[in-house]
Scaffold this motif. Structure first.
Motif, PDB file in Angstrom:
ATOM      1  N   ARG A  26     -47.221  24.968 -35.146  1.00 24.23           N
ATOM      2  CA  ARG A  26     -46.953  24.288 -36.414  1.00 24.23           C
ATOM      3  C   ARG A  26     -46.651  22.800 -36.200  1.00 24.23           C
ATOM      4  N   THR A  27     -45.898  22.486 -35.147  1.00 23.97           N
ATOM      5  CA  THR A  27     -45.542  21.099 -34.868  1.00 23.97           C
ATOM      6  C   THR A  27     -46.774  20.289 -34.475  1.00 23.97           C
ATOM      7  N   ALA A  64     -41.861  15.713 -35.997  1.00 22.47           N
ATOM      8  CA  ALA A  64     -40.423  15.919 -35.775  1.00 22.47           C
ATOM      9  C   ALA A  64     -39.799  16.631 -36.966  1.00 22.47           C
ATOM     10  N   GLY A  65     -40.217  16.275 -38.171  1.00 22.03           N
ATOM     11  CA  GLY A  65     -39.734  16.965 -39.363  1.00 22.03           C
ATOM     12  C   GLY A  65     -40.138  18.426 -39.360  1.00 22.03           C
ATOM     13  N   LYS A  69     -37.591  21.623 -39.235  1.00 21.84           N
ATOM     14  CA  LYS A  69     -37.730  22.660 -40.246  1.00 21.84           C
ATOM     15  C   LYS A  69     -37.932  24.026 -39.599  1.00 21.84           C
ATOM     16  N   GLY A  70     -38.739  24.081 -38.549  1.00 27.44           N
ATOM     17  CA  GLY A  70     -38.970  25.341 -37.848  1.00 27.44           C
ATOM     18  C   GLY A  70     -37.719  25.872 -37.174  1.00 27.44           C
ATOM     19  N   LYS A  79     -36.090  35.722 -37.145  1.00 20.59           N
ATOM     20  CA  LYS A  79     -35.832  35.138 -35.827  1.00 20.59           C
ATOM     21  C   LYS A  79     -37.077  34.843 -35.011  1.00 20.59           C
ATOM     22  N   ASN A  80     -38.194  35.517 -35.266  1.00 17.10           N
ATOM     23  CA  ASN A  80     -39.391  35.259 -34.455  1.00 17.10           C
ATOM     24  C   ASN A  80     -40.463  34.512 -35.232  1.00 17.10           C
ATOM     25  N   SER A  81     -40.066  33.755 -36.248  1.00 20.13           N
ATOM     26  CA  SER A  81     -41.013  32.982 -37.040  1.00 20.13           C
ATOM     27  C   SER A  81     -40.411  31.613 -37.348  1.00 20.13           C
ATOM     28  N   ALA A  82     -41.287  30.612 -37.400  1.00 16.56           N
ATOM     29  CA  ALA A  82     -40.854  29.271 -37.766  1.00 16.56           C
ATOM     30  C   ALA A  82     -41.058  29.009 -39.249  1.00 16.56           C
ATOM     31  N   SER A  83     -41.292  30.071 -40.000  1.00 11.03           N
ATOM     32  CA  SER A  83     -41.537  29.961 -41.438  1.00 11.03           C
ATOM     33  C   SER A  83     -40.308  30.391 -42.219  1.00 11.03           C
TER      34      SER A  83
END
Length: 88
Positions: A26-27, A64-65, A69-70, A79-83
């Motif tokens: 995502r980053t 970086a944002g 956020k993630g 816990k296992n998702s950046a969403s």
């Protein structure tokens, strides 16, 4: 005293690895899309006069944002998702 039902170590490592890959993807995607957007806006449309380094700085700020956020999503969501979306 009751026993603790903790997950196995390999499960914890898999979960952390899944989260890390999700967050990295995502980053990096945010940085690429932001750089492309600024480059397109600064180039053919000539809406801005951004230099290469200004374009990279804008992409870095967006990335970086996305990273922050993630990390917040892990703290407050699955816990296992950046969403932040439920079930992702």
């Amino acid at each position: 005293m009751s026993e603790l039902n903790l997950p196995a170590a390999d499960t914890v490592v898999k979960t952390a690895t899944t989260y890390g890959r999700d967050l990295a993807e995502r980053t990096l995607a945010t940085a690429v899309v932001a750089a492309g957007g600024v480059a397109v806006a600064a180039g053919p449309a000539d809406m801005f006069n951004a230099s290469f380094w200004e374009t990279m700085a804008a992409a870095g700020i967006a990335a970086a944002g996305s990273l922050i956020k993630g990390m917040l999503a892990r703290a407050f969501g699955t816990k296992n998702s950046a969403s932040l979306a439920k079930g992702v």
